[in-house]
Design an enzyme around this catalytic site. Sequence first.
Site, PDB file in Angstrom:
ATOM      1  N   GLY A  45       0.837  -1.195   0.000  1.00 18.67           N
ATOM      2  CA  GLY A  45       0.000   0.000   0.000  1.00 18.67           C
ATOM      3  C   GLY A  45       0.869   1.241   0.000  1.00 18.67           C
ATOM      4  O   GLY A  45       2.069   1.165   0.330  1.00 18.67           O
ATOM      5  N   GLN A  50       2.846   9.982   1.824  1.00 21.60           N
ATOM      6  CA  GLN A  50       4.143   9.287   1.822  1.00 21.60           C
ATOM      7  C   GLN A  50       5.026   9.712   0.658  1.00 21.60           C
ATOM      8  O   GLN A  50       6.227   9.430   0.663  1.00 21.60           O
ATOM      9  CB  GLN A  50       3.947   7.767   1.772  1.00 21.60           C
ATOM     10  CG  GLN A  50       3.276   7.224   3.027  1.00 21.60           C
ATOM     11  CD  GLN A  50       3.159   5.714   2.972  1.00 21.60           C
ATOM     12  OE1 GLN A  50       2.217   5.191   2.408  1.00 21.60           O
ATOM     13  NE2 GLN A  50       4.115   5.010   3.541  1.00 21.60           N
ATOM     14  N   CYS A  93       5.813  -0.123   7.950  1.00 21.38           N
ATOM     15  CA  CYS A  93       5.435   0.996   7.094  1.00 21.38           C
ATOM     16  C   CYS A  93       6.649   1.475   6.310  1.00 21.38           C
ATOM     17  O   CYS A  93       7.738   1.586   6.871  1.00 21.38           O
ATOM     18  CB  CYS A  93       4.885   2.140   7.945  1.00 21.38           C
ATOM     19  SG  CYS A  93       4.404   3.595   6.994  1.00 21.38           S
ATOM     20  N   LEU A  94       6.449   1.768   5.047  1.00 24.97           N
ATOM     21  CA  LEU A  94       7.540   2.243   4.190  1.00 24.97           C
ATOM     22  C   LEU A  94       8.091   3.586   4.677  1.00 24.97           C
ATOM     23  O   LEU A  94       9.211   3.953   4.324  1.00 24.97           O
ATOM     24  CB  LEU A  94       7.059   2.372   2.740  1.00 24.97           C
ATOM     25  CG  LEU A  94       6.619   1.066   2.070  1.00 24.97           C
ATOM     26  CD1 LEU A  94       5.960   1.347   0.731  1.00 24.97           C
ATOM     27  CD2 LEU A  94       7.806   0.121   1.891  1.00 24.97           C
ATOM     28  N   HIS A 136      -4.550   0.977   7.529  1.00 27.30           N
ATOM     29  CA  HIS A 136      -3.193   1.542   7.632  1.00 27.30           C
ATOM     30  C   HIS A 136      -3.044   2.733   6.677  1.00 27.30           C
ATOM     31  O   HIS A 136      -2.542   3.792   7.066  1.00 27.30           O
ATOM     32  CB  HIS A 136      -2.173   0.438   7.315  1.00 27.30           C
ATOM     33  CG  HIS A 136      -0.752   0.891   7.264  1.00 27.30           C
ATOM     34  ND1 HIS A 136       0.205   0.485   8.171  1.00 27.30           N
ATOM     35  CD2 HIS A 136      -0.101   1.718   6.394  1.00 27.30           C
ATOM     36  CE1 HIS A 136       1.369   1.054   7.866  1.00 27.30           C
ATOM     37  NE2 HIS A 136       1.205   1.799   6.794  1.00 27.30           N
ATOM     38  N   GLU A 137      -3.496   2.559   5.439  1.00 26.42           N
ATOM     39  CA  GLU A 137      -3.380   3.640   4.442  1.00 26.42           C
ATOM     40  C   GLU A 137      -4.278   4.814   4.796  1.00 26.42           C
ATOM     41  O   GLU A 137      -3.893   5.973   4.642  1.00 26.42           O
ATOM     42  CB  GLU A 137      -3.725   3.135   3.036  1.00 26.42           C
ATOM     43  CG  GLU A 137      -2.888   1.973   2.527  1.00 26.42           C
ATOM     44  CD  GLU A 137      -1.411   2.133   2.758  1.00 26.42           C
ATOM     45  OE1 GLU A 137      -0.913   3.280   2.779  1.00 26.42           O
ATOM     46  OE2 GLU A 137      -0.724   1.103   2.937  1.00 26.42           O
ATOM     47  N   HIS A 140      -2.795   7.232   7.223  1.00 24.86           N
ATOM     48  CA  HIS A 140      -1.850   8.187   6.622  1.00 24.86           C
ATOM     49  C   HIS A 140      -2.572   9.454   6.164  1.00 24.86           C
ATOM     50  O   HIS A 140      -2.030  10.553   6.271  1.00 24.86           O
ATOM     51  CB  HIS A 140      -1.156   7.563   5.395  1.00 24.86           C
ATOM     52  CG  HIS A 140      -0.006   6.652   5.714  1.00 24.86           C
ATOM     53  ND1 HIS A 140       1.141   7.089   6.334  1.00 24.86           N
ATOM     54  CD2 HIS A 140       0.198   5.337   5.465  1.00 24.86           C
ATOM     55  CE1 HIS A 140       1.994   6.078   6.457  1.00 24.86           C
ATOM     56  NE2 HIS A 140       1.444   4.991   5.939  1.00 24.86           N
TER      57      HIS A 140
END
Length: 175
Positions: A45, A50, A93-94, A136-137, A140
């Site tokens: 995702g 991000q 998480c990235l 999760h997304e 953000h």
Amino acid sequence: MILEIVKYPDERLKVVCEPVEEITDEIRQLCDDMLETMYAAPGVGLAAPQIGVSKRLLVMDPQAAEEVKKPRVLINPRLELLGETVVSEQEGCLSVPLGYRADVPRSEKVRLTATLQDGTQIDEILEGYEAIIVQHEYDHLDGKLFIDHISRLKRNLYDTRVKKWLKRQSDKNPR
Ligand code: GNR
Ligand code: NI
């Protein structure tokens, strides 16, 4: 085009994003670039903040690591949390450095409404891995990270590690 991923503690990850007003060519290109960036990372995702864009836009693919892909672009998504609270094991998480992972409480089911890239509206129930990823997304888009859901103790230990890592970086690259 692969875009650079913003990393914690960057302030851009704390912004509550603005709705997408109109799906322009620029927005469509951004969605394509976000999918490309997500697959390259690799991740399942990616949300617009991000890559430094404060808009309510995310991409995801629970099958990102598989042969048959399932890309989704969600514009102005809305979530209704349903079902029991479950533990999302070892979430990462990235945008959270040092490969940090932790267990996070999430809803097992969500009702998702969103606009797709072609302007159509969806309204569906997601469960399992897809439900976890979309939560999760979605976080953000409200300026939240999974580390905002862990205990104070774990968070303090992590923040200390990140500060030491950042200091080591700046000692290596003085400007
Ligand atoms: O690639 C990712 N893996 C993942 C694993 C468990 C729960 C959520 C995620 S999302 C993450 C990519 C990312 O940081 N998206 O914002
Ligand atoms: Ni993330």
